[in-house]
Design a protein around this motif. Structure first.
Motif, PDB file in Angstrom:
ATOM      1  N   LEU A  20       0.820  -1.211   0.000  1.00 25.96           N
ATOM      2  CA  LEU A  20       0.000   0.000   0.000  1.00 25.96           C
ATOM      3  C   LEU A  20       0.852   1.258   0.000  1.00 25.96           C
ATOM      4  O   LEU A  20       0.520   2.242  -0.667  1.00 25.96           O
ATOM      5  N   ALA A  21       1.955   1.245   0.733  1.00 25.54           N
ATOM      6  CA  ALA A  21       2.836   2.413   0.776  1.00 25.54           C
ATOM      7  C   ALA A  21       3.475   2.665  -0.580  1.00 25.54           C
ATOM      8  O   ALA A  21       3.612   3.815  -1.004  1.00 25.54           O
ATOM      9  N   ASP A  22       3.837   1.612  -1.282  1.00 22.55           N
ATOM     10  CA  ASP A  22       4.409   1.778  -2.621  1.00 22.55           C
ATOM     11  C   ASP A  22       3.379   2.314  -3.606  1.00 22.55           C
ATOM     12  O   ASP A  22       3.688   3.173  -4.433  1.00 22.55           O
ATOM     13  N   LYS A  23       2.161   1.808  -3.532  1.00 22.07           N
ATOM     14  CA  LYS A  23       1.109   2.254  -4.449  1.00 22.07           C
ATOM     15  C   LYS A  23       0.657   3.685  -4.172  1.00 22.07           C
ATOM     16  O   LYS A  23       0.322   4.420  -5.086  1.00 22.07           O
ATOM     17  N   LEU A  24       0.628   4.065  -2.902  1.00 20.35           N
ATOM     18  CA  LEU A  24       0.148   5.398  -2.530  1.00 20.35           C
ATOM     19  C   LEU A  24       1.268   6.426  -2.361  1.00 20.35           C
ATOM     20  O   LEU A  24       0.995   7.580  -2.034  1.00 20.35           O
ATOM     21  N   ASN A  25       2.506   6.006  -2.555  1.00 20.26           N
ATOM     22  CA  ASN A  25       3.680   6.872  -2.389  1.00 20.26           C
ATOM     23  C   ASN A  25       3.717   7.519  -1.002  1.00 20.26           C
ATOM     24  O   ASN A  25       3.882   8.728  -0.861  1.00 20.26           O
ATOM     25  N   MET A  26       3.530   6.699   0.015  1.00 26.40           N
ATOM     26  CA  MET A  26       3.573   7.153   1.399  1.00 26.40           C
ATOM     27  C   MET A  26       4.613   6.324   2.139  1.00 26.40           C
ATOM     28  O   MET A  26       5.097   5.320   1.636  1.00 26.40           O
ATOM     29  N   SER A  27       4.938   6.757   3.341  1.00 21.01           N
ATOM     30  CA  SER A  27       5.879   5.973   4.142  1.00 21.01           C
ATOM     31  C   SER A  27       5.148   4.795   4.788  1.00 21.01           C
ATOM     32  O   SER A  27       3.954   4.853   5.071  1.00 21.01           O
ATOM     33  N   ILE A  28       5.893   3.726   4.995  1.00 18.21           N
ATOM     34  CA  ILE A  28       5.316   2.510   5.554  1.00 18.21           C
ATOM     35  C   ILE A  28       4.848   2.751   6.983  1.00 18.21           C
ATOM     36  O   ILE A  28       3.819   2.223   7.407  1.00 18.21           O
ATOM     37  N   SER A  29       5.573   3.560   7.715  1.00 18.25           N
ATOM     38  CA  SER A  29       5.196   3.795   9.111  1.00 18.25           C
ATOM     39  C   SER A  29       3.846   4.495   9.220  1.00 18.25           C
ATOM     40  O   SER A  29       3.070   4.217  10.142  1.00 18.25           O
ATOM     41  N   LYS A  30       3.526   5.380   8.281  1.00 20.25           N
ATOM     42  CA  LYS A  30       2.215   6.046   8.311  1.00 20.25           C
ATOM     43  C   LYS A  30       1.088   5.061   8.039  1.00 20.25           C
ATOM     44  O   LYS A  30       0.031   5.130   8.667  1.00 20.25           O
ATOM     45  N   ARG A  32       1.186   1.810   8.656  1.00 25.72           N
ATOM     46  CA  ARG A  32       1.071   0.938   9.831  1.00 25.72           C
ATOM     47  C   ARG A  32       0.356   1.647  10.970  1.00 25.72           C
ATOM     48  O   ARG A  32      -0.488   1.054  11.650  1.00 25.72           O
ATOM     49  N   LEU A  33       0.674   2.926  11.195  1.00 22.50           N
ATOM     50  CA  LEU A  33      -0.019   3.683  12.243  1.00 22.50           C
ATOM     51  C   LEU A  33      -1.502   3.826  11.925  1.00 22.50           C
ATOM     52  O   LEU A  33      -2.346   3.782  12.819  1.00 22.50           O
ATOM     53  N   PHE A  34      -1.821   4.013  10.638  1.00 21.36           N
ATOM     54  CA  PHE A  34      -3.229   4.091  10.250  1.00 21.36           C
ATOM     55  C   PHE A  34      -3.962   2.813  10.628  1.00 21.36           C
ATOM     56  O   PHE A  34      -5.063   2.860  11.182  1.00 21.36           O
TER      57      PHE A  34
END
Length: 73
Positions: A20-30, A32-34
């Motif tokens: 999901l982080a790769d597809k949405l161009n976000m950090s993995i930690s965000k 996981r926190l979500f």
């Protein structure tokens, strides 16, 4: 002790948050926190979503392996 548990779960995870982080161009930690915060607020619905996404990703990975084997003939 905590570090051993953390590395165990990182090695055994399904890769849903990473995908999901790769597809949405976000950090993995965000991501996981979500999932952590949403599971407290929505009484476990994100956990069901996470398991379903893990199954879908696993099936996609398995299908890609089969396709590669077919084209190797």
């Amino acid at each position: 002790m905590f570090q051993k548990v953390l590395t165990f779960f990182e090695k055994q995870s399904f890769g849903v948050c990473t995908y999901l982080a790769d597809k949405l161009n976000m950090s993995i930690s965000k991501i996981r926190l979500f999932f952590i915060y949403a599971s407290f607020l929505a009484v476990g619905f994100p956990i069901v979503f996470y398991v379903l996404a893990a199954l879908v990703l696993d099936i996609r990975h398995y299908i890609k392996k089969i396709r590669l084997r077919i084209w190797d003939l």
